[in-house]
Design a protein around this motif. Sequence first.
Motif, PDB file in Angstrom:
ATOM      1  N   ALA A   7      33.681  49.503  36.725  1.00  0.00           N
ATOM      2  CA  ALA A   7      33.433  48.322  35.872  1.00  0.00           C
ATOM      3  C   ALA A   7      34.724  47.526  35.675  1.00  0.00           C
ATOM      4  O   ALA A   7      34.730  46.281  35.732  1.00  0.00           O
ATOM      5  N   VAL A   8      35.836  48.213  35.443  1.00  0.00           N
ATOM      6  CA  VAL A   8      37.136  47.547  35.279  1.00  0.00           C
ATOM      7  C   VAL A   8      37.536  46.871  36.590  1.00  0.00           C
ATOM      8  O   VAL A   8      38.014  45.730  36.590  1.00  0.00           O
ATOM      9  N   ALA A   9      37.331  47.527  37.707  1.00  0.00           N
ATOM     10  CA  ALA A   9      37.683  46.952  39.013  1.00  0.00           C
ATOM     11  C   ALA A   9      36.836  45.721  39.307  1.00  0.00           C
ATOM     12  O   ALA A   9      37.348  44.694  39.792  1.00  0.00           O
ATOM     13  N   ILE A  10      35.554  45.772  38.992  1.00  0.00           N
ATOM     14  CA  ILE A  10      34.669  44.618  39.219  1.00  0.00           C
ATOM     15  C   ILE A  10      35.072  43.461  38.298  1.00  0.00           C
ATOM     16  O   ILE A  10      35.152  42.305  38.716  1.00  0.00           O
ATOM     17  N   ALA A  11      35.341  43.772  37.034  1.00  0.00           N
ATOM     18  CA  ALA A  11      35.752  42.737  36.075  1.00  0.00           C
ATOM     19  C   ALA A  11      37.063  42.088  36.519  1.00  0.00           C
ATOM     20  O   ALA A  11      37.221  40.860  36.470  1.00  0.00           O
ATOM     21  N   ALA A  12      38.016  42.902  36.966  1.00  0.00           N
ATOM     22  CA  ALA A  12      39.293  42.366  37.444  1.00  0.00           C
ATOM     23  C   ALA A  12      39.083  41.507  38.686  1.00  0.00           C
ATOM     24  O   ALA A  12      39.706  40.443  38.836  1.00  0.00           O
ATOM     25  N   GLY A  13      38.191  41.957  39.567  1.00  0.00           N
ATOM     26  CA  GLY A  13      37.888  41.176  40.771  1.00  0.00           C
ATOM     27  C   GLY A  13      37.259  39.835  40.442  1.00  0.00           C
ATOM     28  O   GLY A  13      37.582  38.813  41.050  1.00  0.00           O
ATOM     29  N   VAL A  14      36.359  39.819  39.466  1.00  0.00           N
ATOM     30  CA  VAL A  14      35.726  38.564  39.049  1.00  0.00           C
ATOM     31  C   VAL A  14      36.763  37.631  38.441  1.00  0.00           C
ATOM     32  O   VAL A  14      36.803  36.440  38.751  1.00  0.00           O
ATOM     33  N   VAL A  15      37.629  38.150  37.561  1.00  0.00           N
ATOM     34  CA  VAL A  15      38.660  37.323  36.917  1.00  0.00           C
ATOM     35  C   VAL A  15      39.617  36.755  37.963  1.00  0.00           C
ATOM     36  O   VAL A  15      39.898  35.559  37.978  1.00  0.00           O
ATOM     37  N   LEU A  16      40.115  37.579  38.852  1.00  0.00           N
ATOM     38  CA  LEU A  16      41.049  37.105  39.875  1.00  0.00           C
ATOM     39  C   LEU A  16      40.361  36.206  40.888  1.00  0.00           C
ATOM     40  O   LEU A  16      40.938  35.239  41.371  1.00  0.00           O
ATOM     41  N   GLY A  17      39.124  36.518  41.204  1.00  0.00           N
ATOM     42  CA  GLY A  17      38.388  35.715  42.181  1.00  0.00           C
ATOM     43  C   GLY A  17      38.068  34.319  41.681  1.00  0.00           C
ATOM     44  O   GLY A  17      38.041  33.360  42.452  1.00  0.00           O
ATOM     45  N   THR A  18      37.808  34.190  40.406  1.00  0.00           N
ATOM     46  CA  THR A  18      37.455  32.860  39.878  1.00  0.00           C
ATOM     47  C   THR A  18      38.664  32.076  39.390  1.00  0.00           C
ATOM     48  O   THR A  18      38.645  30.847  39.395  1.00  0.00           O
ATOM     49  N   ALA A  19      39.711  32.738  38.954  1.00  0.00           N
ATOM     50  CA  ALA A  19      40.895  32.038  38.447  1.00  0.00           C
ATOM     51  C   ALA A  19      42.020  32.005  39.468  1.00  0.00           C
ATOM     52  O   ALA A  19      42.911  31.168  39.388  1.00  0.00           O
ATOM     53  N   GLY A  20      41.975  32.909  40.417  1.00  0.00           N
ATOM     54  CA  GLY A  20      43.068  33.021  41.382  1.00  0.00           C
ATOM     55  C   GLY A  20      43.224  31.814  42.287  1.00  0.00           C
ATOM     56  O   GLY A  20      44.321  31.498  42.742  1.00  0.00           O
ATOM     57  N   CYS A  21      42.142  31.092  42.551  1.00  0.00           N
ATOM     58  CA  CYS A  21      42.240  29.961  43.462  1.00  0.00           C
ATOM     59  C   CYS A  21      43.122  28.854  42.871  1.00  0.00           C
ATOM     60  O   CYS A  21      43.727  28.084  43.600  1.00  0.00           O
TER      61      CYS A  21
END
Length: 154
Positions: A7-21
């Motif tokens: 759950a933490v890995a998915i949440a981190a992936g979503v945060v980085l995936g949407t804000a990282g760009c």
Amino acid sequence: MIRKIAAVAIAAGVVLGTAGCNMISHVATNDAYSPSDGAQGHVGDLKARNFLLLQDSTKTILIGSLVNSGPDAVSAALSYTDAGAEKTTQVNLNGYQKFDLGYNGTAPLTVATDLKPGALYKLTLKSGTETAELSVPVLDGTLPEYKAVLDGSK
């Protein structure tokens, strides 16, 4: 435990995936651009800002500003064509001084040309050994701010 880590890995992936760009994309507000209709140029510390050729049915005038962004005095030479003849106007600026041509109490340069609104007028700026060519737009008094300058130059 594995579910929590997932759950933490998915949440981190979503945060980085949407804000990282935004971390790697081009920021357009960092680009220098001309925020006006006029031509810009520079030679050393001398900057030409918002040069325009304005015309109505009776006259054509050249306006703009020269800015010395350095501490030392500079001499600016504006070379232009007036009725087919090359002319030069000298302007001396102290350190950090601005000179307005055609507004703020100074007279514009009157120019005789066959160019029509929409054309580009060639102006040469020289200071010391450096030279810059400006492609100055020819405009008319359609916009109120330009009409006011044209009417005030009579």
